[in-house]
Enzyme design. Structure first.
Site, PDB file in Angstrom:
ATOM      1  N   GLY A 238      36.056  38.942 -36.262  1.00 23.93           N
ATOM      2  CA  GLY A 238      36.933  37.843 -36.633  1.00 23.93           C
ATOM      3  C   GLY A 238      36.796  37.533 -38.111  1.00 23.93           C
ATOM      4  O   GLY A 238      35.816  37.899 -38.760  1.00 23.93           O
ATOM      5  N   CYS A 239      37.785  36.828 -38.641  1.00 23.35           N
ATOM      6  CA  CYS A 239      37.775  36.530 -40.080  1.00 23.35           C
ATOM      7  C   CYS A 239      36.669  35.537 -40.444  1.00 23.35           C
ATOM      8  O   CYS A 239      35.876  35.784 -41.354  1.00 23.35           O
ATOM      9  CB  CYS A 239      39.142  36.010 -40.522  1.00 23.35           C
ATOM     10  SG  CYS A 239      39.818  34.663 -39.509  1.00 23.35           S
ATOM     11  N   TYR A 240      36.596  34.407 -39.732  1.00 19.82           N
ATOM     12  CA  TYR A 240      35.528  33.451 -40.011  1.00 19.82           C
ATOM     13  C   TYR A 240      34.141  34.072 -39.806  1.00 19.82           C
ATOM     14  O   TYR A 240      33.248  33.900 -40.649  1.00 19.82           O
ATOM     15  CB  TYR A 240      35.660  32.221 -39.110  1.00 19.82           C
ATOM     16  CG  TYR A 240      36.831  31.322 -39.376  1.00 19.82           C
ATOM     17  CD1 TYR A 240      36.963  30.637 -40.584  1.00 19.82           C
ATOM     18  CD2 TYR A 240      37.810  31.106 -38.404  1.00 19.82           C
ATOM     19  CE1 TYR A 240      38.036  29.782 -40.822  1.00 19.82           C
ATOM     20  CE2 TYR A 240      38.879  30.253 -38.628  1.00 19.82           C
ATOM     21  CZ  TYR A 240      38.992  29.589 -39.829  1.00 19.82           C
ATOM     22  OH  TYR A 240      40.042  28.737 -40.059  1.00 19.82           O
ATOM     23  N   PRO A 241      33.918  34.779 -38.677  1.00 18.67           N
ATOM     24  CA  PRO A 241      32.600  35.386 -38.494  1.00 18.67           C
ATOM     25  C   PRO A 241      32.223  36.380 -39.581  1.00 18.67           C
ATOM     26  O   PRO A 241      31.042  36.491 -39.929  1.00 18.67           O
ATOM     27  CB  PRO A 241      32.727  36.076 -37.131  1.00 18.67           C
ATOM     28  CG  PRO A 241      33.757  35.291 -36.404  1.00 18.67           C
ATOM     29  CD  PRO A 241      34.745  34.901 -37.462  1.00 18.67           C
ATOM     30  N   THR A 242      33.200  37.113 -40.118  1.00 16.70           N
ATOM     31  CA  THR A 242      32.888  38.060 -41.184  1.00 16.70           C
ATOM     32  C   THR A 242      32.210  37.355 -42.350  1.00 16.70           C
ATOM     33  O   THR A 242      31.174  37.801 -42.862  1.00 16.70           O
ATOM     34  CB  THR A 242      34.157  38.778 -41.657  1.00 16.70           C
ATOM     35  OG1 THR A 242      34.700  39.547 -40.569  1.00 16.70           O
ATOM     36  CG2 THR A 242      33.858  39.715 -42.823  1.00 16.70           C
TER      37      THR A 242
END
Length: 326
Positions: A115-119
């Protein structure tokens, strides 16, 4: 011979960007369902089993259904949904996450795109957990703002609808207030945390781009590390990486400078600064006097946070140059 790729869900935001990144390449051929057979489930099944790689840009349940249709063990699958990010048998597709992660992706036939936030969050915190600077049971908070494209077609239409009375006039919108955001499980798992982090996401009135921040009280961390300790650990961890960069101490200090007449004024950080790229930049903003730090990541939620990472993973699993097309 070019590797064949089927993007299942190519009409969506991520699917379109992946296709754009693959256009013009001679080592990859993107194949699509014959328009005359668009509603034929057999045609879809044939493609899912007849190509070198499949990229799934679908809702979670649809992604699971697509995987269940693939019985050709040679087909590489990259799933951009959240369906398989912490599922057994799937490799997490963040190549820079840990030593050896690239090799795991190269060998895998089932890859879960992050995911974008987790990255951004994992990039900031995992190196510090591994270095013992953050304990696994430390209570971590994430504050983040993303472009509205991260919310999918519905949110895009709401923010772009004109005239505004038919859409929204919101400039900034917090969400995830139920504390049940679907990205939290992968954040916890791959940052190496014992408990779910407290995640406070939001969207702004810009299409794409993202800032992810994790504030830390240095006095509460094991070993009472300095700002420089955290910064040095991140620099060492990502040394030699192409797509993940750690800002220098001088650059971080420059962004922290105050302006005359405006105490604690922070120069603007642009969430759109890396749009259209597969890059991510990490910052460490700290005060030794206050014994506090704000870890910060800037990335394109549709680039390193989605389509860029998907193409990077596609290149790795197909044995192609990792940076091709991104």
């Amino acid at each position: 011979m070019a590797k064949t790729v089927f993007i299942d869900g190519e009409a969506g935001t991520t699917g379109l960007q992946i296709r754009q990144r693959l256009e013009g390449r001679v080592d990859v051929e993107v194949v699509s369902i014959d328009p005359a057979r668009r509603k034929d489930p057999d045609a879809r099944r044939e493609l899912l089993n007849g190509v070198d790689a499949v990229v799934l840009c679908l809702p979670d349940d649809a992604a699971r259904d697509a995987v269940a249709m693939i019985d050709n063990a040679q087909v590489k699958v990259i799933d951009a949904s959240t369906a398989h990010r912490v599922a057994p048998g799937w490799v997490y597709g963040f190549a820079e996450m840990a030593p050896g992660q690239r090799d795991e992706i190269r060998k895998a036939t089932r890859i879960a795109n992050p995911g974008c936030y987790p990255t951004g969050f994992i990039a900031l915190t995992r190196p510090l957990v591994e270095a013992g600077l953050i304990s696994p049971d430390f209570p971590i908070t994430i504050n983040a703002v993303s472009g509205y494209s991260g919310g999918g077609r519905g949110l895009i239409e709401e923010f772009e609808q004109q005239p505004i009375p038919d859409g929204t006039a919101d400039a900034y919108r917090p969400y995830g207030l139920s504390l049940a955001h679907k990205h939290v499980s992968e954040m916890q798992a791959y940052a190496g945390l014992s408990h779910p982090p407290l995640f406070a996401p939001s969207v702004g009135r810009f299409a794409q781009g993202m800032i992810v921040q994790a504030p830390l009280q240095l006095w509460a961390l094991p070993g009472k590390p300095s700002v420089a300790d955290l910064h040095s650990a991140l620099i060492a961890y990502y040394a030699g990486e192409t797509f993940v960069e750690v800002a220098s101490g001088a650059e971080c200090l420059e962004l922290q400078k105050t302006r005359a007449g405006a105490a604690n004024y922070i120069k603007p950080m642009d969430p759109e600064a890396l749009n259209g790229t597969n890059r991510m930049k990490l910052y460490v903003f700290g005060s030794e006097t206050k014994r506090q730090v704000i870890l910060t990541a800037v990335l394109d939620n549709l680039g390193k946070g989605a389509s860029g990472a998907a193409v990077q993973n596609l290149n790795l699993t197909l044995g192609l140059p990792e940076g091709e097309g991104i």
